[in-house]
Design a protein around this motif. Structure first.
Motif, PDB file in Angstrom:
ATOM      1  N   ASP A 182      14.257 -23.812  49.461  1.00 18.12           N
ATOM      2  CA  ASP A 182      14.489 -23.922  50.909  1.00 18.12           C
ATOM      3  C   ASP A 182      15.763 -24.714  51.200  1.00 18.12           C
ATOM      4  N   LEU A 183      16.005 -25.753  50.383  1.00 24.14           N
ATOM      5  CA  LEU A 183      17.152 -26.637  50.635  1.00 24.14           C
ATOM      6  C   LEU A 183      18.467 -26.066  50.102  1.00 24.14           C
ATOM      7  N   ALA A 184      18.362 -25.078  49.211  1.00 22.35           N
ATOM      8  CA  ALA A 184      19.552 -24.590  48.501  1.00 22.35           C
ATOM      9  C   ALA A 184      20.714 -24.151  49.415  1.00 22.35           C
ATOM     10  N   PRO A 185      20.470 -23.550  50.586  1.00 22.41           N
ATOM     11  CA  PRO A 185      21.623 -23.148  51.406  1.00 22.41           C
ATOM     12  C   PRO A 185      22.496 -24.320  51.849  1.00 22.41           C
ATOM     13  N   VAL A 186      21.924 -25.528  51.882  1.00 22.55           N
ATOM     14  CA  VAL A 186      22.728 -26.672  52.347  1.00 22.55           C
ATOM     15  C   VAL A 186      23.111 -27.635  51.228  1.00 22.55           C
ATOM     16  N   LEU A 198      24.852 -33.894  47.984  1.00 16.93           N
ATOM     17  CA  LEU A 198      23.443 -34.066  48.377  1.00 16.93           C
ATOM     18  C   LEU A 198      22.480 -33.894  47.204  1.00 16.93           C
ATOM     19  N   GLY A 199      23.003 -33.547  46.033  1.00 17.44           N
ATOM     20  CA  GLY A 199      22.167 -33.529  44.835  1.00 17.44           C
ATOM     21  C   GLY A 199      21.403 -32.238  44.585  1.00 17.44           C
ATOM     22  N   GLY A 200      21.717 -31.175  45.313  1.00 13.78           N
ATOM     23  CA  GLY A 200      21.029 -29.899  45.064  1.00 13.78           C
ATOM     24  C   GLY A 200      21.206 -29.439  43.618  1.00 13.78           C
ATOM     25  N   PRO A 201      22.443 -29.398  43.117  1.00 14.31           N
ATOM     26  CA  PRO A 201      22.628 -28.994  41.715  1.00 14.31           C
ATOM     27  C   PRO A 201      21.883 -29.923  40.746  1.00 14.31           C
ATOM     28  N   THR A 224      15.454 -35.835  47.391  1.00  8.63           N
ATOM     29  CA  THR A 224      14.794 -35.929  46.075  1.00  8.63           C
ATOM     30  C   THR A 224      13.356 -36.421  46.244  1.00  8.63           C
ATOM     31  N   ALA A 225      13.174 -37.408  47.140  1.00  7.04           N
ATOM     32  CA  ALA A 225      11.824 -37.943  47.388  1.00  7.04           C
ATOM     33  C   ALA A 225      10.939 -36.866  48.026  1.00  7.04           C
ATOM     34  N   LEU A 226      11.548 -36.099  48.940  1.00 11.29           N
ATOM     35  CA  LEU A 226      10.801 -35.022  49.604  1.00 11.29           C
ATOM     36  C   LEU A 226      10.230 -34.042  48.570  1.00 11.29           C
TER      37      LEU A 226
END
Ligand code: SAM
Length: 280
Positions: free
Chosen positions: A38-42, A75-78, A107-109
């Motif tokens: 879900d977060l990957a687009p951002v 934002l740490g996605g990778p 990350t906590a989420l």
């Protein structure tokens, strides 16, 4: 320090996590159920986003239990994707405090705090011990790095012998100055693009070997054009990197595409490694 602040201020100010939560709200996503996808687009903030991270990861020799560093992790996605895919740990470092704060909350989420931690810092002065990591990567960061020899020698220093170093960036093309604004600079300030062959020479000078350099221009161009088409049709989703790029998001994307087309930038992916102990 002045340069460091200008770069950080360019990338983000204020509460980036709140921006993301607000976009998720528009999509009726409950925070309890949010997934990495879900977060990957951002949170894959580079050309071609998640797809480019996945393709880079396909090429990385990471084993379960290893410790990897993401220099300029945003934002740490990778970092979260690589940690989950390879069951490894990833330490992220980024110069922009609002990204560090938002990244740790994301990350906590996803309840991944035992695998991924992000801290504020400058890739030109890594806060890690020598030979601490089994691999390092830096995606779309070096366009803002004024002292590449130092950036590369710091990456080299913190790697174990035999460990990989991967880099993606927009290098300088042969056909004149890039058009601005671009995602990494409004007007050319704090931008330090370099021709790919000079980057390769600096990696060699830092001690890296087995350097494989790939031209990613055509893929990036296709990705930018697809994003522009969506934007023009008003089809951008609430959550995407346009949320991070602000008012001039479309113009930055248009210029990024135009620069590649005109040979003003030359995007590359590089994978190399620190020599094995037996080669010293
Ligand atoms: C295009 S974003 C890429 C973020 C992340 N690598 C990704 O692919 O999602 C560029 C990032 O580089 C960071 N950055 C720029 N210069 C840096 C430096 N000297 N040290 C650490 N981070 C830096 C910015 O703060 C920003 O988060």
């Amino acid at each position: 320090m002045k340069n460091e602040k200008a770069i950080a201020d360019h990338w983000a100010q204020g509460d980036v996590y709140a921006l993301i939560v607000s976009a998720l709200g528009k999509m009726s996503k409950s925070l309890d159920e949010v997934t990495l996808e879900d977060l990957a687009p951002v949170d894959h903030f580079h050309a071609r986003g998640f797809a480019a991270t996945q393709e880079l990861a396909d090429r990385l020799p990471i084993k379960a239990g290893q410790h990897i560093v993401d220099i300029g992790c945003g934002l740490g996605g990778p970092a979260r994707y690589i940690a989950r895919r390879f069951q490894c740990k990833v330490s992220g470092l980024d110069i922009t405090q609002p990204f560090v704060e938002a990244g740790n909350r994301l990350t906590a989420l996803l309840r991944m705090e035992d695998q991924v931690t992000i801290q504020q810092g400058d890739g030109q002065r890594l806060p890690y011990a020598d030979a601490a990591f089994d691999g390092a990567y830096t995606q779309h960061v070096t366009m803002n790095v004024s002292d590449r020899p130092r950036f590369f020698s710091e990456a080299y220093r913190v790697l174990k012998s035999g460990a990989f170093f991967a880099l993606t960036e927009h290098g300088l093309g042969p056909n004149g100055d890039p058009h601005y604004p671009l995602p990494w600079s409004e007007d050319g300030s704090q931008a330090y693009l370099m021709p790919p062959l000079e980057t390769r020479a600096l990696l060699e000078a830092a001690g890296f070997e087995d350097i494989v350099l790939e031209d990613t221009g055509a893929k990036y161009l296709a990705g930018y054009r697809a994003a522009l088409e969506k934007a023009e049709k008003g089809m951008l989703p609430p959550l995407g990197i346009h949320v991070l790029m602000g008012q001039s998001a479309s113009q930055k994307t248009r210029n990024a595409a135009r620069n590649i087309d005109e040979g003003r930038t030359h995007p590359i992916q590089v994978i190399c490694r620190k020599p094995s102990a037996s080669n010293f």
